[in-house]
Write a protein that holds these residues in place. Sequence first.
Motif, mmCIF file in Angstrom:
data_model
loop_
_atom_site.group_PDB
_atom_site.id
_atom_site.type_symbol
_atom_site.label_atom_id
_atom_site.label_comp_id
_atom_site.label_asym_id
_atom_site.label_seq_id
_atom_site.Cartn_x
_atom_site.Cartn_y
_atom_site.Cartn_z
ATOM 1 N N GLY A 39 99.567 76.559 -3.625
ATOM 2 C CA GLY A 39 100.438 77.451 -4.415
ATOM 3 C C GLY A 39 101.727 76.717 -4.728
ATOM 4 N N ARG B 26 104.536 76.923 0.671
ATOM 5 C CA ARG B 26 105.960 77.312 0.574
ATOM 6 C C ARG B 26 106.108 78.506 -0.358
ATOM 7 N NH1 ARG B 26 111.412 74.538 -1.906
ATOM 8 N NH2 ARG B 26 110.231 74.675 -3.837
ATOM 9 N N ASP C 73 97.234 74.895 -7.367
ATOM 10 C CA ASP C 73 97.713 76.201 -7.870
ATOM 11 C C ASP C 73 96.702 76.699 -8.888
ATOM 12 O OD1 ASP C 73 99.571 78.265 -9.259
ATOM 13 O OD2 ASP C 73 100.933 77.403 -7.767
ATOM 14 N N ASP D 185 91.732 78.784 -6.911
ATOM 15 C CA ASP D 185 92.138 80.154 -6.561
ATOM 16 C C ASP D 185 92.069 80.310 -5.050
ATOM 17 O OD1 ASP D 185 92.375 82.838 -6.102
ATOM 18 O OD2 ASP D 185 90.694 83.452 -7.357
ATOM 19 N N PHE D 186 93.227 80.365 -4.393
ATOM 20 C CA PHE D 186 93.216 80.398 -2.925
ATOM 21 C C PHE D 186 92.692 81.716 -2.353
ATOM 22 C CE2 PHE D 186 98.124 80.626 -3.499
ATOM 23 C CZ PHE D 186 98.147 82.019 -3.618
HETATM 24 C C1 LIG Z 1 106.507 81.981 -5.609
HETATM 25 S S1 LIG Z 1 105.523 80.747 -6.281
HETATM 26 C C2 LIG Z 1 105.850 79.415 -5.174
HETATM 27 C C3 LIG Z 1 105.723 78.078 -5.835
HETATM 28 C C4 LIG Z 1 106.039 76.877 -4.954
HETATM 29 N N1 LIG Z 1 105.315 76.872 -3.692
HETATM 30 C C5 LIG Z 1 107.504 76.744 -4.683
HETATM 31 O O1 LIG Z 1 107.942 76.946 -3.555
HETATM 32 O O2 LIG Z 1 108.241 76.436 -5.636
HETATM 33 C C6 LIG Z 1 103.885 81.232 -5.841
HETATM 34 C C7 LIG Z 1 102.787 80.353 -6.452
HETATM 35 O O3 LIG Z 1 101.512 80.835 -6.044
HETATM 36 C C8 LIG Z 1 100.622 80.603 -7.117
HETATM 37 N N2 LIG Z 1 99.427 81.452 -7.018
HETATM 38 C C9 LIG Z 1 99.373 82.800 -7.175
HETATM 39 N N3 LIG Z 1 98.107 83.228 -7.033
HETATM 40 C C10 LIG Z 1 97.348 82.128 -6.783
HETATM 41 C C11 LIG Z 1 95.974 81.946 -6.506
HETATM 42 N N4 LIG Z 1 95.132 82.995 -6.475
HETATM 43 N N5 LIG Z 1 95.532 80.688 -6.275
HETATM 44 C C12 LIG Z 1 96.391 79.636 -6.306
HETATM 45 N N6 LIG Z 1 97.724 79.752 -6.545
HETATM 46 C C13 LIG Z 1 98.192 80.986 -6.777
HETATM 47 C C14 LIG Z 1 101.448 80.975 -8.322
HETATM 48 O O4 LIG Z 1 100.886 80.468 -9.522
HETATM 49 C C15 LIG Z 1 102.799 80.385 -7.964
HETATM 50 O O5 LIG Z 1 102.953 79.082 -8.473
#
Ligand SMILES: C[S@@+](CC[C@H](N)C(=O)[O-])C[C@H]1O[C@@H](n2cnc3c(N)ncnc32)[C@H](O)[C@@H]1O
Length: 422
Positions: free
Chosen positions: A241, A315, A265, A294-295
């Motif tokens: 993510g 994070r 992501d 997709d996690f």
């Molecule tokens: C709040 S952001 C945090 C981004 C990064 N870790 C940071 O600290 O800057 C949450 C991230 O989770 C990703 N995300 C949401 N659902 C997801 C999924 N099902 N699989 C993978 N990533 C996902 C979003 O696209 C987003 O980039």
Amino acid sequence: MTSSTNQHLHPVALAENLLQLVKSLYPSSETSIADDSKESYIAKGHLQSLTGQLLRSVLGPADYTVALAESCHESAALQLITSLGVADIIGDGALSLHELSQKTNVEHKYLSVTMRSLLWHGYFEEQGEFGTEVYANNAMSEVLKTSNDATLKDAIGMIGDEGFKGSSYLTEAAQSTDERSALSHAFGFTDPVFKWMASPEQAWRGQRVGKAMQQLHTMANGNVTRDYAWDTLETPVVDIGAGIGSLEMILLGQEHRGLQFTLFDLRQTMENAEKAWKARYPSKLKQISFVGGDFLAESVEETNIPQGQPTYIIRHVLHDWTDEQVVKILRNVRAAMLSGRSSSDKAGHLPKLVLCEMLLRASSSRFVHTTSVQLLSLNNGITRTESHMRSLVERAGFRVVAVHELRAADAIVEAIPDITEL
Ligand SMILES: C[S@@+](CC[C@H](N)C(=O)[O-])C[C@H]1O[C@@H](n2cnc3c(N)ncnc32)[C@H](O)[C@@H]1O
């Protein structure tokens, strides 16, 4: 002294405590900024809480409560003035409200009322006497400018738009029988917020959120990249993510040159991340790879999370999800990190999970609490206490090995897979 022990102190005693704290931050009259030590960081946290207590004790419940309830209007004023780019338009000179009205194409009264509300909070300077309505920038309004490296323009945009519109539907979301977040009540979408924001029509929101996150990280978590020993992590490091990789942009811009990262992501976000790195940090591309997936998928293969790597970072992701979803994400990560490992490898070297998330504590700042309300509004997420976080990490089959406090809203939790559950 903790904030709770101060709750019933006389206003004069509170003011005396406050003076002591300020003196500890500025030991001499020549000291203009507080130092960067852990003690100063903690003292600033106390100072914020004491200032609130002093105000409550002097204003009393009625005045304080109305001021708090009405602060949503101040937030809206900040959003309007910032989105119009008023601070950029004023630049280094001074402009009358009439000129600002022409340049922004917004009726005079909208600017007049909202500028005055911000003026009360110390943004902008009114030139000459009260009522001239000729405004210049000052140090406070500088952070509203797009042209400023320390701009908060996108953070204000996100908080004042998705954040504020979402939280204004919290009551409806809380009383509804379905699982939709307050934001989905406000905007009428049904997908998870990240999928909604990644859609072509809303992509501008997704991009603004990305920038907003960077601005908020710099404000609240600038020390995270300095206070934790990132260089000791075994590489390659998979960032789950990762967004566009803002953490890596900072780390690779500092001394952490030996680290290799795989950003993971949603596919659309990874495409944007790759474009951003190619445009902004082409020389670092050999240290970064991008994997979409997709996690929350049902099996580890379907998630597409890179398997068998020594370190996995997460994070600011877990706070976006419910407990059940967090356990599912962590179980998927655990399955990916242990993939290919048999029970005979039990004694071998174990991969590490590094969580970088805000933890709710008695001493948490106002920002941590307001962010928690925002997270709840956006996607039913929550800021967790350390024990709550530990319980989810353990439910997902990990053992917490360390919790690091930093000069930041974030803390770092290190965990390893509990191999008795292999
Ligand atoms: C709040 S952001 C945090 C981004 C990064 N870790 C940071 O600290 O800057 C949450 C991230 O989770 C990703 N995300 C949401 N659902 C997801 C999924 N099902 N699989 C993978 N990533 C996902 C979003 O696209 C987003 O980039």
